[in-house]
Design a protein around this motif. Structure first.
Motif, mmCIF file in Angstrom:
data_model
loop_
_atom_site.group_PDB
_atom_site.id
_atom_site.type_symbol
_atom_site.label_atom_id
_atom_site.label_comp_id
_atom_site.label_asym_id
_atom_site.label_seq_id
_atom_site.Cartn_x
_atom_site.Cartn_y
_atom_site.Cartn_z
ATOM 1 N N PHE A 9 0.960 -1.128 -0.004
ATOM 2 C CA PHE A 9 0.069 -0.060 0.185
ATOM 3 C C PHE A 9 0.740 1.288 -0.070
ATOM 4 C CE2 PHE A 9 -2.479 -3.227 2.157
ATOM 5 C CZ PHE A 9 -3.770 -3.146 1.440
ATOM 6 N N THR A 10 0.362 2.362 -0.310
ATOM 7 C CA THR A 10 1.106 3.550 -0.294
ATOM 8 C C THR A 10 0.959 4.081 0.923
ATOM 9 O OG1 THR A 10 -1.027 4.707 -0.717
ATOM 10 C CG2 THR A 10 0.172 4.331 -2.691
ATOM 11 N N ASP A 11 1.701 4.964 1.608
ATOM 12 C CA ASP A 11 1.732 5.481 3.026
ATOM 13 C C ASP A 11 0.166 5.967 3.042
ATOM 14 O OD1 ASP A 11 4.461 4.814 3.421
ATOM 15 O OD2 ASP A 11 4.979 6.578 2.996
ATOM 16 N N THR A 18 -4.792 1.767 9.075
ATOM 17 C CA THR A 18 -4.622 1.863 10.498
ATOM 18 C C THR A 18 -5.495 2.759 11.256
ATOM 19 O OG1 THR A 18 -2.310 1.512 9.762
ATOM 20 C CG2 THR A 18 -2.629 2.337 11.868
ATOM 21 N N GLU A 19 -5.899 3.870 10.604
ATOM 22 C CA GLU A 19 -6.696 4.830 11.345
ATOM 23 C C GLU A 19 -8.158 3.905 11.624
ATOM 24 O OE1 GLU A 19 -8.716 8.499 9.382
ATOM 25 O OE2 GLU A 19 -6.642 9.184 10.319
ATOM 26 N N THR A 28 -9.498 -5.302 11.843
ATOM 27 C CA THR A 28 -8.039 -5.638 11.397
ATOM 28 C C THR A 28 -8.078 -4.864 10.177
ATOM 29 O OG1 THR A 28 -8.640 -7.736 10.076
ATOM 30 C CG2 THR A 28 -7.974 -7.864 12.579
ATOM 31 N N ARG A 29 -6.808 -4.469 9.711
ATOM 32 C CA ARG A 29 -6.585 -4.211 8.388
ATOM 33 C C ARG A 29 -7.222 -5.038 7.232
ATOM 34 N NH1 ARG A 29 -0.591 -2.140 9.182
ATOM 35 N NH2 ARG A 29 -0.623 -3.679 11.026
ATOM 36 N N SER A 30 -6.952 -6.189 7.301
ATOM 37 C CA SER A 30 -7.664 -7.263 6.609
ATOM 38 C C SER A 30 -9.068 -6.969 6.463
ATOM 39 C CB SER A 30 -7.072 -8.824 6.795
ATOM 40 O OG SER A 30 -5.875 -8.972 6.879
ATOM 41 N N ALA A 31 -9.507 -6.841 7.642
ATOM 42 C CA ALA A 31 -11.270 -6.804 7.494
ATOM 43 C C ALA A 31 -11.501 -5.415 6.832
ATOM 44 C CB ALA A 31 -11.799 -6.633 8.619
#
Length: 89
Positions: A9-11, A18-19, A28-31
């Motif tokens: 991913f890009t920043d 994450t936010e 989660t990020r996966s979710a």
């Protein structure tokens, strides 16, 4: 079934993921990514349905004889009247 994959991913995108997890919107990020993919799949399905309906309408209109055509002034008269009323004209 769950498949493990490595994604980059890009920043900006990583920060967003994450936010959202930090806010408790997703576990989660996966979710978060899975939800985005589900939305994309739904959008694509809705677009396909809309395009099919539009195609059907265009085909039906192509079969309409010219004698059944409606004059553009008559077709938009009701809309113009509503706009005029709303504008106080």
């Amino acid at each position: 079934m769950t498949v493990k994959a490595t994604l980059s991913f890009t920043d900006r995108h990583h920060h967003f993921l994450t936010e959202k997890v930090g806010q408790g919107v997703f576990a989660t990020r996966s979710a978060t990514v899975a939800a985005a993919l589900e939305q994309m799949m739904q959008d694509e399905q809705e677009r396909d349905v809309a395009l099919a309906a539009l195609t059907q309408e265009i085909r039906a209109r192509k079969e309409t004889p010219r004698s059944a055509f409606i004059d553009q002034d008559d077709a938009f008269a009701a809309a113009r009247a509503m706009i005029g009323t709303a504008r106080g004209v």
